[in-house]
Design an enzyme around this catalytic site. Structure first.
Site, PDB file in Angstrom:
ATOM      1  N   LYS A 132       0.839  -1.197   0.000  1.00  0.00           N
ATOM      2  CA  LYS A 132       0.000   0.000   0.000  1.00  0.00           C
ATOM      3  C   LYS A 132       0.875   1.249   0.000  1.00  0.00           C
ATOM      4  O   LYS A 132       2.020   1.207   0.452  1.00  0.00           O
ATOM      5  CB  LYS A 132      -0.845   0.028   1.288  1.00  0.00           C
ATOM      6  CG  LYS A 132      -1.976  -0.982   1.351  1.00  0.00           C
ATOM      7  CD  LYS A 132      -2.738  -0.860   2.659  1.00  0.00           C
ATOM      8  CE  LYS A 132      -3.857  -1.875   2.766  1.00  0.00           C
ATOM      9  NZ  LYS A 132      -4.909  -1.721   1.764  1.00  0.00           N
TER      10      LYS A 132
ATOM     11  N   ARG B 161     -10.112 -11.686   2.400  1.00  0.00           N
ATOM     12  CA  ARG B 161     -10.963 -12.754   1.867  1.00  0.00           C
ATOM     13  C   ARG B 161     -10.276 -14.112   1.942  1.00  0.00           C
ATOM     14  O   ARG B 161     -10.944 -15.141   1.969  1.00  0.00           O
ATOM     15  CB  ARG B 161     -11.399 -12.394   0.435  1.00  0.00           C
ATOM     16  CG  ARG B 161     -10.268 -12.227  -0.528  1.00  0.00           C
ATOM     17  CD  ARG B 161     -10.660 -11.469  -1.791  1.00  0.00           C
ATOM     18  NE  ARG B 161     -10.794 -10.032  -1.575  1.00  0.00           N
ATOM     19  CZ  ARG B 161     -11.186  -9.156  -2.497  1.00  0.00           C
ATOM     20  NH1 ARG B 161     -11.477  -9.568  -3.727  1.00  0.00           N
ATOM     21  NH2 ARG B 161     -11.275  -7.871  -2.233  1.00  0.00           N
TER      22      ARG B 161
HETATM   23  N1  BES Z   1      -7.967  -3.764   4.635  1.00  0.00           N
HETATM   24  C1  BES Z   1      -8.156  -3.373   3.288  1.00  0.00           C
HETATM   25  C2  BES Z   1      -9.472  -2.612   3.066  1.00  0.00           C
HETATM   26  C3  BES Z   1      -9.563  -1.268   3.716  1.00  0.00           C
HETATM   27  C4  BES Z   1      -9.158  -0.133   3.041  1.00  0.00           C
HETATM   28  C5  BES Z   1     -10.116  -1.133   4.974  1.00  0.00           C
HETATM   29  C6  BES Z   1      -9.279   1.108   3.631  1.00  0.00           C
HETATM   30  C7  BES Z   1     -10.233   0.105   5.580  1.00  0.00           C
HETATM   31  C8  BES Z   1      -9.807   1.217   4.908  1.00  0.00           C
HETATM   32  C9  BES Z   1      -8.177  -4.600   2.390  1.00  0.00           C
HETATM   33  O1  BES Z   1      -7.389  -5.655   2.796  1.00  0.00           O
HETATM   34  C10 BES Z   1      -7.683  -4.188   1.055  1.00  0.00           C
HETATM   35  O2  BES Z   1      -6.549  -3.800   0.969  1.00  0.00           O
HETATM   36  N2  BES Z   1      -8.525  -4.289   0.044  1.00  0.00           N
HETATM   37  C11 BES Z   1      -8.154  -3.935  -1.275  1.00  0.00           C
HETATM   38  C12 BES Z   1      -8.707  -4.980  -2.207  1.00  0.00           C
HETATM   39  C13 BES Z   1      -8.240  -4.828  -3.630  1.00  0.00           C
HETATM   40  C14 BES Z   1      -6.766  -5.140  -3.718  1.00  0.00           C
HETATM   41  C15 BES Z   1      -9.033  -5.768  -4.487  1.00  0.00           C
HETATM   42  C16 BES Z   1      -8.764  -2.574  -1.583  1.00  0.00           C
HETATM   43  O3  BES Z   1      -9.895  -2.315  -1.174  1.00  0.00           O
HETATM   44  O4  BES Z   1      -8.074  -1.762  -2.197  1.00  0.00           O
HETATM   45 MN    MN Z   2      -5.391  -5.480   2.129  1.00  0.00          MN
END
Ligand code: BES
Ligand code: MN
Ligand code: ZN
Length: 493
Positions: free
Chosen positions: A270, A344
């Protein structure tokens, strides 16, 4: 902090501040609720009117040294125009605002309404607002300490029903506060092993049995999702199972919470900005732990199994790579195209395991997708299900518990976006409807005929802005009250 009931007359109660609710009347205000003589009420309303108080919803007016009152400060909480039916959530929030405005006051008394629904709303809003996370501060900040005691003054004799309401609120609010604490705890202080220990500690002394899978047990049982996500971290993953099985249980509720103690994204890393907030990526797990605690403490007649798959998602020489294929607990193979879609993967294993017991209902809860916040904003959770009835019931339970949740679909066509050239399924879709494709992915781990509801609380679990109503900054405790309401409904048969 606990909230208590008292019959002490409001004028003579010993406290640092007395809270009264007011509503607009004419060009001034009138006092809602009971317990003041007409002369006392007039003294307060005259002083408020002189200050220009209007009684509109959310308004807070502080009066100092009103003659005839022992309380040095009287705080008037505006409830807005009287309606045929009170908006209970508005009352919770108004009382929350008032308690937050009284940080630094040790002992606060509230002139409460005796009716059960109103008493619940007043007490819940006040109690949930009295929260601060100070464990990692070396010295206390002056005037930021919430009241240690909140006394609800009710007119007339205190009934058993009123006592029970306050008892329940203390139990549920303790559980909400536990979730907030776990979410706010820095990630170096809460690796998966510590989260597993927190689950045990949360139910110590309650009739709940706790089982923990270490890496060996996870390998033995084929939990490829939890292991894959956890393999990049020096802090090994765990799976925790918590069982509350009271005699006479009317149903079996399984709740499964995402427990990523820190989500860097892994190799699909990230950006740096706000990455610290990913300490809250275990909010689902925290709400499951807290809900099991509350439901057992309330003694609800429903069997509850809590599942906490927990791992730290780190990039390293041992981390999983984009393109890796893992085998999940239910035998499905998953191509990990993006290591940041890790929630997931841990949930897939835990959901498949939870389904083996054939519970009446499975609910999972997760800070699963950024797309949830895009679709519904930061305060409303998404509710998805393979069962229209179950989804509607969970939404109704959320409403009753004072939590904003909204139904969302699981469009069948999104399954094709998860096609993998190499494995049975990929862990990301095409980027459109990201909250829904995550839900569709999870659905693959639920056997046919098994009722299941998925809560995406990515936004509501964490308040990165200023406090509002009874919601503090940081961890909010999202989903705990909804779980308690669902359990109550199942216990009622
Ligand atoms: N933990 C994150 C989702 C999240 C983002 C929670 C911001 C709270 C605040 C999750 O694991 C994630 O990174 N999801 C990705 C999925 C994508 C790679 C398909 C996302 O939402 O960008
Ligand atoms: Mn994530
Ligand atoms: Zn995550």
């Amino acid at each position: 902090m606990t909230i208590t009931l008292s019959q002490t007359p409001p004028a003579t109660i010993a406290c640092n501040a007395l809270l009264v609710a007011v509503m607009p009347k004419g060009r001034g205000v009138e006092i809602a609720g009971h317990g003041l003589s007409p002369a006392q009420a007039k003294k307060v309303t005259d002083a408020l009117s002189a200050l220009g108080a209007t009684g509109k919803s959310g308004e807070i007016t502080k009066l100092g040294g009103v003659a005839g009152f022992r309380a040095p400060v009287i705080v008037a909480v505006g409830l807005g125009e009287h309606k045929a039916e009170f908006d209970l959530e508005a009352i919770r929030r108004a009382n929350g605002n008032a308690i937050r405005a009284l940080s630094g006051s040790k002992k606060v008394a509230i002139l409460a309404a005796p009716e059960p629904a109103l008493l619940e709303a007043i007490a819940t809003g006040a109690r949930l607002a009295a929260y601060a996370f100070t464990k990692f501060k070396s010295k206390a900040a002056p005037n930021s300490t919430p009241p240690a005691t909140i006394i609800l003054i009710v007119p007339g004799p205190i009934s058993a029903a009123q006592k029970r309401i306050v008892e329940e609120i203390n139990i549920v609010a303790d559980a909400v506060d536990l979730t907030r604490d776990l979410v706010n705890t820095p990630p170096n202080a809460l690796p998966p092993i510590a989260l597993a220990a927190a689950a045990k500690k949360a139910v110590a002394g309650l009739p709940v049995t706790v089982t923990t899978w270490d890496v060996r047990a996870l390998k033995r049982d084929g939990c490829g999702g939890i292991l894959g996500v956890g393999q990049g971290s020096a802090n090994p993953p765990r799976l925790v199972k918590m069982v509350y099985a009271p005699r006479g249980a009317k149903a079996h509720l399984a709740i499964v919470g995402k427990g990523i103690t820190f989500d860097t994204g892994g190799i699909s890393i990230k950006p740096a900005s706000k990455m610290d907030e990913m300490k809250g990526d275990m909010a689902g797990a925290a709400s499951v732990i807290s809900a099991v605690q509350a439901i057992a403490a309330l003694g609800l007649k429903v069997k509850v199994t809590g599942w906490v798959p927990t791992a730290e998602n780190m990039p390293s020489g041992t981390a999983q790579r984009p393109g890796d294929v893992i085998t999940m607990y239910n035998g499905m193979t998953v191509e990990v195209l993006n290591t940041d879609a890790e929630g997931r993967l841990v949930l897939g294993d835990a959901l498949a395991m939870a389904a083996k017991d054939k519970p009446t209902l499975i609910i999972d809860v997760a800070t699963l997708t950024g797309a949830q916040r895009i679709a519904l904003g930061t305060r409303t959770a998404g509710v998805m299900s393979n069962d229209d009835d179950a989804r509607a019931q969970v939404c109704a339970a959320a409403e009753a518990g004072g939590e904003a949740m909204w139904p969302m679909p699981l469009p069948e066509d999104l399954l094709a976006t998860l096609d993998s050239a190499t494995a049975d399924i990929a862990n990301i879709g095409d980027g459109f409807g990201g909250m829904l494709s995550a839900g569709v992915f999870l659905n693959q781990f639920i056997p046919d005929g098994q009722p299941w509801v998925h809560l995406d609380i990515a936004g509501p679990a964490f308040n990165d802005k200023t406090p509002y109503g009874y919601t503090p900054k940081g961890g909010t405790g999202a989903a705990v009250r909804t779980f308690v309401q669902v359990a109550k409904r199942l216990a009622a048969g």
